[in-house]
Structure formats: C-alpha cells, structure tokens
Motif scaffolding. Structure first.
Motif, PDB file in Angstrom:
ATOM      1  N   ARG A 110      -7.841   0.898  -4.631  1.00 63.73           N
ATOM      2  CA  ARG A 110      -8.648   1.464  -3.546  1.00 63.73           C
ATOM      3  C   ARG A 110      -7.942   2.699  -3.001  1.00 63.73           C
ATOM      4  O   ARG A 110      -6.734   2.676  -2.765  1.00 63.73           O
ATOM      5  CB  ARG A 110      -8.812   0.415  -2.442  1.00 63.73           C
ATOM      6  CG  ARG A 110      -9.669   0.888  -1.275  1.00 63.73           C
ATOM      7  CD  ARG A 110     -10.088  -0.270  -0.385  1.00 63.73           C
ATOM      8  NE  ARG A 110      -8.986  -0.907   0.299  1.00 63.73           N
ATOM      9  CZ  ARG A 110      -8.760  -2.207   0.375  1.00 63.73           C
ATOM     10  NH1 ARG A 110      -9.557  -3.036  -0.257  1.00 63.73           N
ATOM     11  NH2 ARG A 110      -7.747  -2.694   1.043  1.00 63.73           N
ATOM     12  N   ASP A 135       0.857  -1.178   0.000  1.00 66.06           N
ATOM     13  CA  ASP A 135       0.000   0.000   0.000  1.00 66.06           C
ATOM     14  C   ASP A 135       0.898   1.234   0.000  1.00 66.06           C
ATOM     15  O   ASP A 135       2.032   1.195   0.486  1.00 66.06           O
ATOM     16  CB  ASP A 135      -0.879  -0.021   1.237  1.00 66.06           C
ATOM     17  CG  ASP A 135      -1.745  -1.264   1.285  1.00 66.06           C
ATOM     18  OD1 ASP A 135      -2.887  -1.203   0.835  1.00 66.06           O
ATOM     19  OD2 ASP A 135      -1.244  -2.313   1.741  1.00 66.06           O
ATOM     20  N   VAL A 136       0.389   2.302  -0.548  1.00 70.88           N
ATOM     21  CA  VAL A 136       1.215   3.494  -0.729  1.00 70.88           C
ATOM     22  C   VAL A 136       0.584   4.680  -0.021  1.00 70.88           C
ATOM     23  O   VAL A 136      -0.615   4.946  -0.182  1.00 70.88           O
ATOM     24  CB  VAL A 136       1.370   3.813  -2.237  1.00 70.88           C
ATOM     25  CG1 VAL A 136       2.176   5.083  -2.429  1.00 70.88           C
ATOM     26  CG2 VAL A 136       2.014   2.643  -2.960  1.00 70.88           C
ATOM     27  N   ALA A 137       1.384   5.384   0.789  1.00 68.70           N
ATOM     28  CA  ALA A 137       0.906   6.586   1.477  1.00 68.70           C
ATOM     29  C   ALA A 137       1.071   7.789   0.550  1.00 68.70           C
ATOM     30  O   ALA A 137       2.088   7.917  -0.130  1.00 68.70           O
ATOM     31  CB  ALA A 137       1.710   6.798   2.758  1.00 68.70           C
ATOM     32  N   ALA A 191      -4.407   7.045   1.259  1.00 69.36           N
ATOM     33  CA  ALA A 191      -3.604   5.835   1.111  1.00 69.36           C
ATOM     34  C   ALA A 191      -4.174   5.026  -0.047  1.00 69.36           C
ATOM     35  O   ALA A 191      -5.398   4.896  -0.177  1.00 69.36           O
ATOM     36  CB  ALA A 191      -3.641   5.020   2.394  1.00 69.36           C
ATOM     37  N   PHE A 192      -3.283   4.508  -0.883  1.00 66.18           N
ATOM     38  CA  PHE A 192      -3.688   3.723  -2.045  1.00 66.18           C
ATOM     39  C   PHE A 192      -3.391   2.257  -1.828  1.00 66.18           C
ATOM     40  O   PHE A 192      -2.377   1.886  -1.231  1.00 66.18           O
ATOM     41  CB  PHE A 192      -2.935   4.193  -3.292  1.00 66.18           C
ATOM     42  CG  PHE A 192      -3.547   5.362  -3.959  1.00 66.18           C
ATOM     43  CD1 PHE A 192      -4.641   5.210  -4.805  1.00 66.18           C
ATOM     44  CD2 PHE A 192      -3.050   6.631  -3.746  1.00 66.18           C
ATOM     45  CE1 PHE A 192      -5.220   6.303  -5.425  1.00 66.18           C
ATOM     46  CE2 PHE A 192      -3.619   7.724  -4.357  1.00 66.18           C
ATOM     47  CZ  PHE A 192      -4.702   7.569  -5.211  1.00 66.18           C
ATOM     48  N   HIS A 193      -4.275   1.426  -2.333  1.00 65.02           N
ATOM     49  CA  HIS A 193      -4.073  -0.019  -2.282  1.00 65.02           C
ATOM     50  C   HIS A 193      -4.392  -0.563  -3.681  1.00 65.02           C
ATOM     51  O   HIS A 193      -5.440  -0.252  -4.242  1.00 65.02           O
ATOM     52  CB  HIS A 193      -5.008  -0.643  -1.252  1.00 65.02           C
ATOM     53  CG  HIS A 193      -5.031  -2.137  -1.287  1.00 65.02           C
ATOM     54  ND1 HIS A 193      -4.159  -2.902  -0.542  1.00 65.02           N
ATOM     55  CD2 HIS A 193      -5.806  -3.018  -1.966  1.00 65.02           C
ATOM     56  CE1 HIS A 193      -4.399  -4.178  -0.771  1.00 65.02           C
ATOM     57  NE2 HIS A 193      -5.396  -4.273  -1.630  1.00 65.02           N
TER      58      HIS A 193
END
Lengths: 104, 316
Positions: free
Chosen positions: B112, B72-74, B79-81
């Motif tokens: 997401r 996942d990326v902040a 936050a992206f998933h």
C-alpha cells in the motif's frame, strides 16, 4: 560523533506533528485551514468517524503514523489500532509505544 | 513438479519461516473469513451428530490464518506499507443432503502506498495485491444420462490487482455525533484493474484455464456525511450510504473445454446504519441494507442473474 538524545518534550512535539499531519491527510476536512481545528489539542475530542474517516482513511492515517513516528515510537499493532476511536486514543497509543506521557 | 505443488510448497515455506522485519506475528483460527469490515470473528467449529437411525454426520468450519504485520516505511513523497497473509481452510459437512468438502489454502501479498497529496485536497492511496488460491471442493454434477453425482473439483486461481482509493475533500468543520440532519456529503471512490487466471480440473466437464483482465469501479455517497446524525427518535442516530459498483471481467485466453466469455456485474446498495447515541442506552437499534445487483462474476462463481437482497436487523 554521537547525536544528542532528544528530550521527552521534543519527542512529544515530533509525535504530535506527525499524528496531526496523518489525521489531516486521512480526513476529508481541511483541518489545518480552520482555527477551530488547526492543532492536535483542538481535534483530540473528535472521533475518527466525526472526522468523516472511512476504514480506508483510518488505514491511511495509521500507515502514515507508523512510517513517520519511527524511531521514537514503534509501529502500532492492528489490534491496538482497531481500539482507537478518537484522536486522543490515537495519541495515547502512539505515546505509549514511544514511552512518553501526555503533557499535563 | 506441477504449478499447484509449487504453490503449496511456497505457502508451507512461508508459514514455517519467521517473517523478517515483522513487528508482530499473529495466527488466527476462525470459522470463516469474516467480511473485512466487520469487527467480529466466529470461532472455528467442529460438530459431530449421531442420529437416531444409526447414521452420523460431522461438520467442520475452520480457517487458520497467519497474518504478520510489517514495518511501514517513510519515503520522500509518501508512506509504504507491506503485508502478507497465508491461511488454510476446511469446510466439511458429511450429511447426505448437502455434503460439503472444501479445503485448500490462500495467500495474499499486498503493498500500500499513501501518496503525499496536499492535505486540503483529495487523499489518495494506491495498492497492489497478489492472491493465490488452491483447493478442492465437492461439486454436484449431472452426466449425459441425467444422473447426479458428487465429484471433487480442483480450483486454482491467481489474481493481481492494482487498486486506487480517494476520498473527496469536504468544506466546513467536523460535526459531533447526534447533530441534526444536514446536507454534508462524503464521496469516495475505489477503482481496480487486474489480471486473473482461473483453472478448474476434475472428472467432469468444465475443465481448463481461463485467463483474463478485470476492471472495477465503486462510488460511495453518504449524503449527510459519515458522522451519525440524529434521527429525532430518542437516543438513535443514523448514517445513510449509497454505493454504486460496476465491474467487468474479460477472458482473454482459454484452454481445455472452457470457453472464453465476458462477465459484467452492476450493483446499487443502500445502507441505513443506526446507532445508539449514548453507550448503555436501552434503545432498540435497527439496521437496513437493500441491494440490487445484476450480472455475473467469474471469480465468485456467480452465474448471470438479477438479485435483490434486503437485510433487516434489530439489536438491543
């Protein structure tokens, strides 16, 4: 110049902050507004259901934790995440991933 | 090369290649795709039956799914998933009465985005999902003379949906499981808009492609909250939930001998989920689910109909 390695205490503090923020974001309750629920230790005994979290809310919480606990902790796998029933379980899983223990 | 072959090649390539940046890769083999919210998976089954009259039949139910988990990326405001899964399925029954032969593959890519809204307001998650399905299934058709025959139908479907979910904020403090019944509603919404393309081909009528748009809105209310409340009966708690759902699909383009149409589906579902307050309790745990729906759904093959479903369960 190489940055200093954070201490275990600093890592725990960062992880606690992220976990609390993620739980507060996912739960419909305004946890930070009440003295009874304004810290991770005070909500650790609640189950995720008691915090009125649906499965989508739980996914929101894990997405936030996995995104913001890096690089101290590795992402929590879906299999491990599904076993966490309480906030204390969530903290244990994240701590284990970061290689730190719960403070006595 | 046909679109179907291209899609098949794409899926095989994804299955063969290791996913870059994955935290975990997981293959699962199950009898069927379980409902998303159920914590169980049936094992895949293969059965062969030899009958007394010398005939035999075999059944196979298997879904092999590859579901890697991405990091996942902040970001500055959320936050992206990202994830995807791909799988192949076989559902086969050679018995003469109800023969079944469905096989194909499905692939889903999803993104997401958890939006960083204020924590004391409603939360918000947006997601974008793309699904490709391709497969063949045995269908019973009747020709002009009234004769019934079993023919292989090829189905191909592409679906892209943009979903939004929000859980409205609650006042007060969290309640422990088993607390008395009190008005403490949880209200959450899910909505989606999307485009679809559905192609059907085979040696019968109903061949061609329908392309259209869809919209879905679901509202759920748990009047006493999601925390299981005491029923007053020894060791039993319950959580009633009411869900209202509406969806519409509008065909925009048509090819072949399929005709454009509009499909609407409305449903109301009442769920009474009971649970034991203490693990190991000997209490009998009932469950009740009542659903009333009316309308049609192109993407699940539901014809226009009214349906009332009541499911009563007892667990020990």
């Amino acid at each position: 110049m190489a940055s200093a390695t954070p201490s275990k205490k600093q890592v725990r503090q960062k992880l606690d902050d992220v976990i609390y923020y993620a739980v507060d974001k996912a739960s419909p309750y305004a946890l930070a507004r009440h003295v009874e629920t304004n810290s991770l230790d005070r909500i650790a005994g609640y189950t995720l259901v008691e915090l009125s979290m649906t499965l989508t809310d739980v996914a929101i919480m894990w997405t936030w934790i996995n995104a913001y606990c890096q690089p101290e902790a590795k992402p929590i796998s879906a299999d491990v995440a599904s076993k966490a029933k309480t906030v204390a379980d969530v903290r244990l899983a994240v701590y284990a991933s970061a290689g730190v223990e719960v403070a006595k | 090369m046909s679109a179907g072959r291209l899609i098949a090649l794409w899926s095989l390539l994804l299955l063969a290649l290791p996913a870059p940046g994955t935290a975990q890769s997981l293959f699962t083999l199950a009898k069927d795709d379980p409902p998303v919210e159920q914590p169980w998976k049936k094992p895949a089954t293969v059965a062969y039956t030899k009958n007394g009259d010398g005939t035999s039949n075999a059944t196979i139910d298997a879904v092999l799914r590859y579901a890697p988990t991405f990091h996942d990326v902040a970001t500055e405001n959320g936050a992206f998933h990202t994830d995807y899964n791909a799988g192949v399925y076989v559902h086969r029954d050679t018995s003469a009465l109800t023969p079944k032969n469905d096989r194909g593959f499905q692939m889903t890519l999803g993104e997401r985005w958890v939006v960083d809204t204020p924590n004391d307001g409603p939360n918000l998650v947006l997601s974008l999902n793309g699904t490709v399905k391709y497969g063949k299934s045995l269908q019973s058709v009747v020709d002009a003379s009234g004769a019934r025959a079993l023919l292989d139908k090829t189905k191909e479907r592409e679906l892209i949906k943009l979903n939004a979910y929000s859980h409205l904020p609650k006042g007060g403090l969290p309640q422990k499981e088993g607390s008395p019944i009190a008005w403490d509603p949880d209200i959450f919404f899910e909505g989606a808009v999307g485009v679809y393309s559905d192609r059907s081909s085979g040696n019968s009528s109903g061949n061609g492609r329908l392309t259209g748009t869809l919209a879905i809105l679901t509202a759920s209310v748990a009047p006493f909250g999601l925390t299981p409340r005491s029923t007053g009966l020894a060791g039993l708690t319950f959580t009633p939930t009411l869900q209202l759902a509406a969806q519409t699909e509008q065909d925009r383009r048509e090819t072949g001998d399929r005709a454009k149409d509009r499909y609407t589906l409305y449903s109301v579902t009442l769920t009474l989920a009971f649970a034991k307050l203490e693990a190991g309790s000997s209490a009998v745990v009932p469950s009740l689910n009542i659903s009333r729906s009316t309308g049609a759904d192109l993407l699940t093959g539901r014809p226009k109909t009214n349906k009332t479903e009541i499911a009563l369960g007892i667990a020990f």
